[in-house]
Design an enzyme around this catalytic site. Structure first.
Site, PDB file in Angstrom:
ATOM      1  N   GLY A  67       0.829  -1.190   0.000  1.00  0.00           N
ATOM      2  CA  GLY A  67       0.000   0.000   0.000  1.00  0.00           C
ATOM      3  C   GLY A  67       0.864   1.240   0.000  1.00  0.00           C
ATOM      4  O   GLY A  67       2.033   1.199   0.414  1.00  0.00           O
ATOM      5  N   GLN A  72       2.898  10.181   0.473  1.00  0.00           N
ATOM      6  CA  GLN A  72       4.214   9.536   0.407  1.00  0.00           C
ATOM      7  C   GLN A  72       4.936   9.805  -0.911  1.00  0.00           C
ATOM      8  O   GLN A  72       6.138   9.566  -1.008  1.00  0.00           O
ATOM      9  CB  GLN A  72       4.081   8.028   0.624  1.00  0.00           C
ATOM     10  N   CYS A 112       6.914   0.506   7.021  1.00  0.00           N
ATOM     11  CA  CYS A 112       6.440   1.621   6.195  1.00  0.00           C
ATOM     12  C   CYS A 112       7.516   2.024   5.209  1.00  0.00           C
ATOM     13  O   CYS A 112       8.699   2.121   5.575  1.00  0.00           O
ATOM     14  CB  CYS A 112       6.067   2.807   7.078  1.00  0.00           C
ATOM     15  N   LEU A 113       7.115   2.278   3.963  1.00  0.00           N
ATOM     16  CA  LEU A 113       8.064   2.699   2.940  1.00  0.00           C
ATOM     17  C   LEU A 113       8.695   4.044   3.280  1.00  0.00           C
ATOM     18  O   LEU A 113       9.777   4.359   2.797  1.00  0.00           O
ATOM     19  CB  LEU A 113       7.360   2.785   1.579  1.00  0.00           C
ATOM     20  N   HIS A 155      -3.428   1.594   8.100  1.00  0.00           N
ATOM     21  CA  HIS A 155      -2.076   2.146   7.977  1.00  0.00           C
ATOM     22  C   HIS A 155      -2.052   3.262   6.941  1.00  0.00           C
ATOM     23  O   HIS A 155      -1.527   4.359   7.199  1.00  0.00           O
ATOM     24  CB  HIS A 155      -1.119   1.019   7.579  1.00  0.00           C
ATOM     25  N   GLU A 156      -2.624   3.005   5.755  1.00  0.00           N
ATOM     26  CA  GLU A 156      -2.590   4.012   4.690  1.00  0.00           C
ATOM     27  C   GLU A 156      -3.495   5.191   5.012  1.00  0.00           C
ATOM     28  O   GLU A 156      -3.158   6.340   4.720  1.00  0.00           O
ATOM     29  CB  GLU A 156      -2.986   3.382   3.350  1.00  0.00           C
ATOM     30  N   HIS A 159      -1.848   7.857   6.998  1.00  0.00           N
ATOM     31  CA  HIS A 159      -1.012   8.790   6.243  1.00  0.00           C
ATOM     32  C   HIS A 159      -1.796  10.026   5.804  1.00  0.00           C
ATOM     33  O   HIS A 159      -1.231  11.118   5.698  1.00  0.00           O
ATOM     34  CB  HIS A 159      -0.435   8.100   5.001  1.00  0.00           C
TER      35      HIS A 159
END
Length: 202
Positions: A67, A72, A112-113, A155-156, A159
C-alpha cells in the site's frame, strides 16, 4: 506499507511515468505530518489523477509494498492504493471515509516505505473496517475488510491524517541505529514545522 510476504502479485517495476522516480518520501519530509485535502471534484476522470495513481503503483511495486498513500509521493490528497495477493485486491481509494469496528486491540506487524528499516510486531489496529470511497472516475463504493486487509487500510488512511505507524508502536524502546535515526529525523522535522508556525504568527 511494507510487504507482508514474498508473494507480491505484480511483475517487474517500471519507472514512474510522471517523474521518472521510484522512491517515496521519508519521515524528514514535513508533508508526511500534514492532514491531506480531498481530491478536487474536477480531478475525477482526469489524466492528472490517472497519472498520479500510476506513479503510486510504480513506487509501491518497486519498493515491494502492499500500500502507499499520496502524501508519500509528495501529494497532499486524500488518496491511497493497496494490493496484496489473497489479502486485498488491487484497489484505488479516493477520498475514503473509514468506519472502524471493534476495539483497536489487535496486535500485528507493520513497516512503512517512509520509515525504512523500522518494523514492529506490536502495532494495535481495529479488527475490521468499512470504507466508503470513490474510484478514479468518481464512482462510489462501500466495502468491509477484515484482518490484514483492514490493517493495510488503517495504515494508509493514517497517512492521510499526518500519522505514522511508529506513533502507535507499542513495542519497548530498543537501542537500534535505525530507530535512533528515525526518531532523530522526526524530531528535526517537528522542530522545523514548529519554527515555521512560530514565524507565521510573528
Amino acid at each position: 506499507m511494507g510487504r507482508f510476504d514474498e508473494n507480491f502479485p505484480f511483475g517487474e517495476a517500471r519507472v514512474s511515468i510522471v517523474t521518472g522516480s521510484r522512491t517515496t518520501l521519508q519521515i524528514e519530509e514535513s508533508i508526511l505530518r500534514m492532514v491531506a485535502k480531498p481530491v478536487p471534484e474536477e480531478m475525477f476522470g482526469s489524466e492528472t489523477l490517472h497519472r498520479l495513481v500510476e506513479e503510486m503503483w510504480m513506487c509501491m511495486i518497486d519498493a515491494g509494498g502492499v500500500g502507499i498513500a499520496a502524501p508519500q509521493v509528495g501529494i497532499a490528497w486524500r488518496l491511497f492504493i493497496g494490493a496484496a495477493s489473497n489479502i486485498l485486491p488491487s484497489t484505488v481509494f479516493v477520498n475514503p471515509e473509514v468506519e472502524f469496528h471493534g476495539a483497536a486491540d489487535v496486535l500485528g506487524e507493520e513497516g512503512c516505505l517512509s520509515v525504512p528499516g523500522w518494523r514492529s510486531a506490536k502495532v494495535l489496529r481495529h479488527p475490521k473496517v468499512t470504507v466508503r470511497y470513490r474510484d478514479m472516475d468518481g464512482g462510489a463504493h462501500e466495502e468491509t475488510f477484515e484482518g490484514l486487509a483492514a490493517r493495510v487500510i488503517q495504515h494508509e488512511n493514517d497517512h492521510l491524517n499526518g500519522k505514522l505507524f511508529i506513533d502507535i508502536d507499542a513495542s519497548p524502546d530498543v537501542d537500534d541505529p535505525l530507530r535512533r535515526r528515525a526518531l532523530r529525523a522526526m524530531a528535526e522535522m517537528e522542530a522545523r514545522a514548529k519554527a515555521v508556525a512560530e514565524g507565521e504568527r510573528v
